[in-house]
Design a protein around this motif. Structure first.
Motif, mmCIF file in Angstrom:
data_model
loop_
_atom_site.group_PDB
_atom_site.id
_atom_site.type_symbol
_atom_site.label_atom_id
_atom_site.label_comp_id
_atom_site.label_asym_id
_atom_site.label_seq_id
_atom_site.Cartn_x
_atom_site.Cartn_y
_atom_site.Cartn_z
ATOM 1 N N TYR A 94 37.782 56.096 45.361
ATOM 2 C CA TYR A 94 36.580 55.298 45.595
ATOM 3 C C TYR A 94 35.700 56.007 46.619
ATOM 4 C CZ TYR A 94 38.475 51.190 43.176
ATOM 5 O OH TYR A 94 38.962 50.324 42.237
ATOM 6 N N VAL A 140 38.074 45.724 46.231
ATOM 7 C CA VAL A 140 38.990 46.867 46.309
ATOM 8 C C VAL A 140 40.232 46.501 47.111
ATOM 9 C CG1 VAL A 140 39.272 49.233 47.149
ATOM 10 C CG2 VAL A 140 37.151 48.562 46.007
ATOM 11 N N GLY A 173 41.254 46.090 38.479
ATOM 12 C CA GLY A 173 40.016 45.910 39.232
ATOM 13 C C GLY A 173 39.425 44.517 39.131
#
Length: 359
Positions: free
Chosen positions: A75, A89, A189
């Motif tokens: 990321y 996240v 996610g």
């Protein structure tokens, strides 16, 4: 007539340079081509190639110092400025840390660096179920093959649901398949961790897999939406296309909400019954993952699982030890169990020689 005459002969190709073998005591330096770049490391892992990317990060194939393969999701912190995305996240990491199951991708470690956050995960190959199907004639597989794959997927999702985790983006692209036909559920996610009795309203997912209650903009339970997506996935495995389609997203959502399910006659009555159960418009009428695993279409596999456990117990293993190993990452006991189950599922009778040969 004033033109230039070209000789009627084939031009000779340029002479190839001779290969010269360097002497053994001579230092050989290979010049770096313009396309090459310096080795790129994240922690102790060397990134080898890109496997995929999204709006906020990229997934790479990487190798450790011992040359073991891993998948690393990197990321870019500069793209994680807003609190909502940072929270998502952190939630993804927290969820992955809870999941240790043979059919769920395993998080190895998290590397927090100044400019990026990297999730190091086990490498389970690069072929998704979608990639596997698109290369097949008819884009579908026989019932027996689908049964083995679908059982593994449901076992992984069932483990998640038992931890109060809903995936919320189950689809062919989010299931990896290795060379031994073992599957891993990936990409958490969109996953969330909350009691299944608590409803959610956030509109997300992949349109073709969205449940009626989501496209109708109603509150929904994550586990029931996952079960609907499992039904879509199973239909695709067996038929080769989606059960509900549309020329526009609006048409698609209308068909998901209102159209009746049409199952091809080529499918057996048992799997037709299961598909109809999974794809009930009302979420309250859909089964749990535990109930799916007990359905008669998957029933023979359940009997084989019980037989393998009993067989191992009769040869000195303790049942709690076996069951605990099956809920954990790959280990010696679970490996023996799965190899025996694979033999039993192919019709072989279990015997003590099989167990000793796996030692």
């Amino acid at each position: 007539a004033g033109g230039i005459r070209v000789p009627n002969q084939t031009p000779r190709p340029p002479e190839r340079p001779k290969l010269v073998k360097p002497s053994l005591n001579q230092t050989v330096v290979r010049k770096k081509s313009k396309q090459e770049r310096p080795a790129w490391f994240v922690g102790n892992y060397q990134l080898r190639k890109e496997l995929g990317h999204g709006s906020y990060g990229t997934v790479y194939l990487a190798t450790s110092k011992t040359n073991n393969k891993f998948a690393i999701k990197c990321y870019d912190k500069s793209k994680l400025c807003d609190l909502r995305r940072k929270s998502e996240v952190r939630r993804e990491i927290s969820i992955l840390q809870q999941l240790k199951h043979r059919n769920v991708i395993r998080l190895v470690e998290v590397l927090d660096q100044p400019k990026q956050l990297s999730l190091v995960m086990e490498y389970a190959g690069s072929q998704s179920l979608w990639g596997y199907l698109k290369d097949l004639s008819g884009n579908c597989i026989p019932e027996e093959e689908a049964k083995g794959l679908f059982r593994q997927i449901v076992q992984g999702v069932n483990f998640c649901h038992n931890q109060q985790i809903s995936h919320r983006d189950i689809k062919l692209e989010n299931v990896l398949l290795d060379g031994n036909h073992k599957v891993k559920l990936i990409d958490f996610g969109f996953a969330t961790c909350m009691p299944h009795t608590k409803k959610m309203k956030l509109f997300l997912g992949t349109p073709c897999y969205m449940a009626p209650e989501i496209v109708d903009d109603k509150e929904y339970s994550g586990d029931k939406a996952d079960v609907w997506a499992l039904g879509i996935l199973l239909y695709c495995l067996l038929v080769g296309f989606y059960p509900f389609t549309g020329n526009t997203q609006s048409d698609l959502f209308k068909n998901i909400s209102k159209s009746q399910l049409k199952v091809p006659n080529k499918l057996g009555s048992d799997v037709k019954d299961l598909l109809s159960w999974l794809l009930q418009k009302s979420p309250n009428n859909r089964p749990t993952c535990s109930e799916i695993l007990e359905h008669r279409w998957l029933g023979s596999g359940v009997d084989n699982e019980r037989e393998v456990i009993d067989f191992m117990v009769n040869h000195g293993y303790f049942e709690p030890q076996i069951l605990e190993s099956l809920e954990s990452a790959e280990n010696e006991i679970s490996q023996k169990y799965h190899e025996l189950l694979e033999k039993r599922n192919t019709g072989l009778e279990l015997n003590s020689k099989m167990l000793h040969s796996l030692a």
